[in-house]
Design an enzyme around this catalytic site. Sequence first.
Site, PDB file in Angstrom:
ATOM      1  N   HIS A 457       0.789  -1.084  -0.091  1.00 53.72           N
ATOM      2  CA  HIS A 457      -0.054   0.069  -0.053  1.00 53.72           C
ATOM      3  C   HIS A 457       1.033   1.291   0.015  1.00 53.72           C
ATOM      4  CE1 HIS A 457      -3.334  -2.528   0.472  1.00 53.72           C
ATOM      5  NE2 HIS A 457      -2.996  -2.851   1.888  1.00 53.72           N
ATOM      6  N   ARG A 564     -15.753  19.125  -7.350  1.00 53.39           N
ATOM      7  CA  ARG A 564     -16.783  18.381  -6.976  1.00 53.39           C
ATOM      8  C   ARG A 564     -17.198  18.821  -5.386  1.00 53.39           C
ATOM      9  NH1 ARG A 564     -13.263  13.705  -9.538  1.00 53.39           N
ATOM     10  NH2 ARG A 564     -14.887  12.915 -11.130  1.00 53.39           N
ATOM     11  N   ARG A 600     -19.187  22.852  -9.854  1.00 53.75           N
ATOM     12  CA  ARG A 600     -20.421  21.810 -10.097  1.00 53.75           C
ATOM     13  C   ARG A 600     -21.243  21.743  -8.828  1.00 53.75           C
ATOM     14  NH1 ARG A 600     -19.321  15.645 -11.420  1.00 53.75           N
ATOM     15  NH2 ARG A 600     -19.213  15.427  -9.218  1.00 53.75           N
ATOM     16  N   GLU A 699     -23.254  14.078 -19.792  1.00 52.03           N
ATOM     17  CA  GLU A 699     -22.918  12.574 -19.145  1.00 52.03           C
ATOM     18  C   GLU A 699     -24.005  11.953 -19.601  1.00 52.03           C
ATOM     19  OE1 GLU A 699     -21.536  12.942 -15.265  1.00 52.03           O
ATOM     20  OE2 GLU A 699     -23.066  14.729 -14.978  1.00 52.03           O
ATOM     21  N   ASP A 723     -19.487   9.025 -16.284  1.00 48.98           N
ATOM     22  CA  ASP A 723     -20.849   8.582 -16.547  1.00 48.98           C
ATOM     23  C   ASP A 723     -21.473   8.176 -17.866  1.00 48.98           C
ATOM     24  OD1 ASP A 723     -22.102   8.425 -13.909  1.00 48.98           O
ATOM     25  OD2 ASP A 723     -21.836  10.491 -13.526  1.00 48.98           O
ATOM     26  N   ARG A 733     -20.766   1.755 -13.387  1.00 51.52           N
ATOM     27  CA  ARG A 733     -19.221   1.995 -13.449  1.00 51.52           C
ATOM     28  C   ARG A 733     -18.650   1.678 -12.229  1.00 51.52           C
ATOM     29  NH1 ARG A 733     -19.611   8.732 -12.709  1.00 51.52           N
ATOM     30  NH2 ARG A 733     -17.845   8.503 -11.095  1.00 51.52           N
ATOM     31  N   CYS A 770     -14.138  16.206 -18.415  1.00 46.50           N
ATOM     32  CA  CYS A 770     -13.530  15.909 -17.146  1.00 46.50           C
ATOM     33  C   CYS A 770     -13.630  14.580 -16.387  1.00 46.50           C
ATOM     34  CB  CYS A 770     -14.116  16.982 -16.152  1.00 46.50           C
ATOM     35  SG  CYS A 770     -15.875  16.907 -15.807  1.00 46.50           S
TER      36      CYS A 770
END
Length: 857
Positions: A457, A564, A600, A699, A723, A733, A770
């Site tokens: 990781h 976002r 957005r 989208e 999307d 997805r 995007c």
Amino acid sequence: MVGIVIVAHSEQLAAGVCEVALQMAGGVSVPVLPAGGTEDGRLGTSFEKVQDALDRVLEQGYDALVLADLGSAVMVTQMVLETLLPEWRERVRLTSAPLVEGAIAAVVAAAGGGDLENVRQAAEQALTVSKIPELGVSPSLPIEMPEKAILEEIVDLIVPNPTGLHARPAALFVQTAMRFQADITVQNLSQGRLPVNAKSMMEVASGGTAWQGERIRIVARGKDAREAIRTLQALVESGFGEMEEAPPVPSPLRQPEQVLLQPAEGKVGGQLRGIPASSGIAIAPVFQYRPLTWHVEHRTVGSVGAEITRLQKALEQARQELLALQQEIALQDTQTARIFEFQRMMLEDPVLTNMLEKRIRQQFSNAEAAVEAVFKEWIARFERGDSELSQLRAADVQDVYQRLTRILVGAEEINLLRTLPHPVVVVAKDLTPSDTACLDREKVKGICTVGGGLTSHIAILARMWGIPAVVGLSEQVLEIPDGTMVAIDGESGLVEVNPPQEILRHYEERRVQRTSLAAVVLSQAHWPAITLDGHRVEVFANIGDVASAREAVDSGAEGVGLLRTEFLFVNRTAMPDEEEQYRAYRAIANVLDRRPLIIRTLDIGGDKPLPYLKLLPEANPFLGMRAIRLSLNHPDLFQPQLRAILRAGVGRNVLVMFPMISTRDEVLRALEALEQAKRDLEQAGIPYTREIPVGIMVETPAAAIAADLLAPLVDFFSIGSNDLTQYVLACDRGNDQLRSLYQPLDPAVIRMIQHVIEAAHQYGKKVGLCGELAGEPMAIPLLLGMGLDEFSMTPAAIPYAKWLIRALSLTEAREIARQALLLPSAAETTRYLKEVLQVVQEADRSSSQSYAMERAD
Ligand code: PEP
Ligand code: MG
């Protein structure tokens, strides 16, 4: 010597089978013990009874063969096996042999001196030799059972995919098994393992894994057994969706060569060599990281019920914390965020929670002591595994163990790596995934650990953040005093401790003037993206908060193509008010200075519920009340957000964008909502930006196909390829089973993208993209050639994307796009674009790039 244990749902049945077996075998002196029914004599199976019978057989020095009647008897036996010491567990086999015939055959074989394996085989062959001939069917033919009698389904399969039943496929297998009510086990026949509970991630990861080509047996017992087997079979046979593109096979741990630390001029000095895990050079003083540990008291609890509740609350809190961490990482890289998936599944694992609760119930143990005992056992089990994956799992269990213990002892969550006073190279024995995920990326210049491999990781996260790292070092690295200067080379794996001035200078020079492509790319991160023939496009960033806005600017982002806003709304119990939103957006706009910031509006709904919004559960959340649909339905949510955005735009370059638009009507309603917000601010005399540019995300297939109807209404489009791919291909997805179908380079998707770009340009509107595709190197020449105006991506991908655009001419990109659009499948397009990328990378175009730049200046 072998003893037999009969586990059955009825006390009488278990006792009867023992009696029949002993009598039919001629009264031999083999221990045959019943474990039937519940403690209070009802139908069912009792953990204590099975444990008691097994203890008695094993304590007498016998190995034990266990025969069980129905599904839950098998599950209970497996749970008992989990609690046995490893050396005892080795001495037990659980068999799927028929109860009566198997018991008789086993007793006979045991009496004849057979070892555990002989006895097991005798039991399993019993049906073939005893009952089938009487039934008049050939042993090789399946026995036709009436529909109602089918309780058990079995299938043997060869694991076909390259990574086998490990890691992601194992998680997928468990998640799929959990959808069924039937008891399901999976067994690695090739390695002669015991069956394990297919619904337990811990069990499957420790004892149920299999490599490519190995044979596994899946057994399902219960009402939906047939369906379960069919689904799991299909999943395995499809190669868990990874047959098309195999992930890289983990490289074996290279045994590093160690060079002893020599004292130099009274200080510790010299070289160490480890495994180069993340490239780059770092020079900084050492910070020895020792994670906090907590003292766990061992108490006898008065109320078992209350203690179990305390445990469950801690498990829930740990789940929430992990979810938040996962979401934070997902904002940068969804793939990397998956490394926390195993940890989350662990907290929901029925076997693990059962073991913890049993410990509390039976030993009146406090929850933290139970966690300590059970987790240490699991850590040891994974550590004994010889594969790198098994070591990864041990690190995961250790991480969750620390998290749970911290929660239970009531300690605060302090991460020493989050707040560092100055730049450092972190040195640690090991870093848990959570430690690594939280580290201060500004201050941590490099990482050196004793543990870890290329696929650990730490390595994955360090690569994602571009932090040089060397892992697998000798323990000597832990002796370097804090503050000692080190230089690490993440390409060769060399760590110079306290190097003399000339070596330091050499490293510094290499760091600054690295001749590799990566260095060129990084050093030109702030150059504009102008093609060799002078066509300029914009390269923007996708961000989720102020920290990533800074990262974007540092990476050369010319703006933000997607903020976002969900980051403000999730993981909380009340909605952020207008003021809080305004401050957050304004802070980000300030970081960006004059660069454009596309905010957005909220893209949340069905699959990502907000606890403070009463949303109805939906059968198809991705087709449901999501994004703009939710905002239009909830002015109480939408209006404050729009006002906050309008206010944040004063004197800044702020744009607003609406997600998941499907129809013209939605655009008109969203525009009207924006006007309403402006009117309200006007009336209240609050300053706001009047001329805010408005865009929509394209989208959904509807918006894409009708792009020419939508373009006149707005100032710009931004294509959400994540999307768009899912909706065009009707393919969730997030569904790992459909990974090979979910291809943004599918001809259907790229044709649609082309159509959107053309429609927007027809109306003189700008188009960005995007989704993840924008930052995917092989897609860049294609998108450039299709005429995309703005590429928006994760900040770390920006320098390379810009370099690549500068290495191309628009004319050749157009030709590349033309060719790619003729190809019939995602696989062929991918192959073609990969070849193109290689050619561009190999051609030394640096001089032509500089020439183009000069002309642009
Ligand atoms: C997209 O769908 O491509 C997109 C960028 O939006 P998100 O990933 O946030 O749904
Ligand atoms: Mg989207």
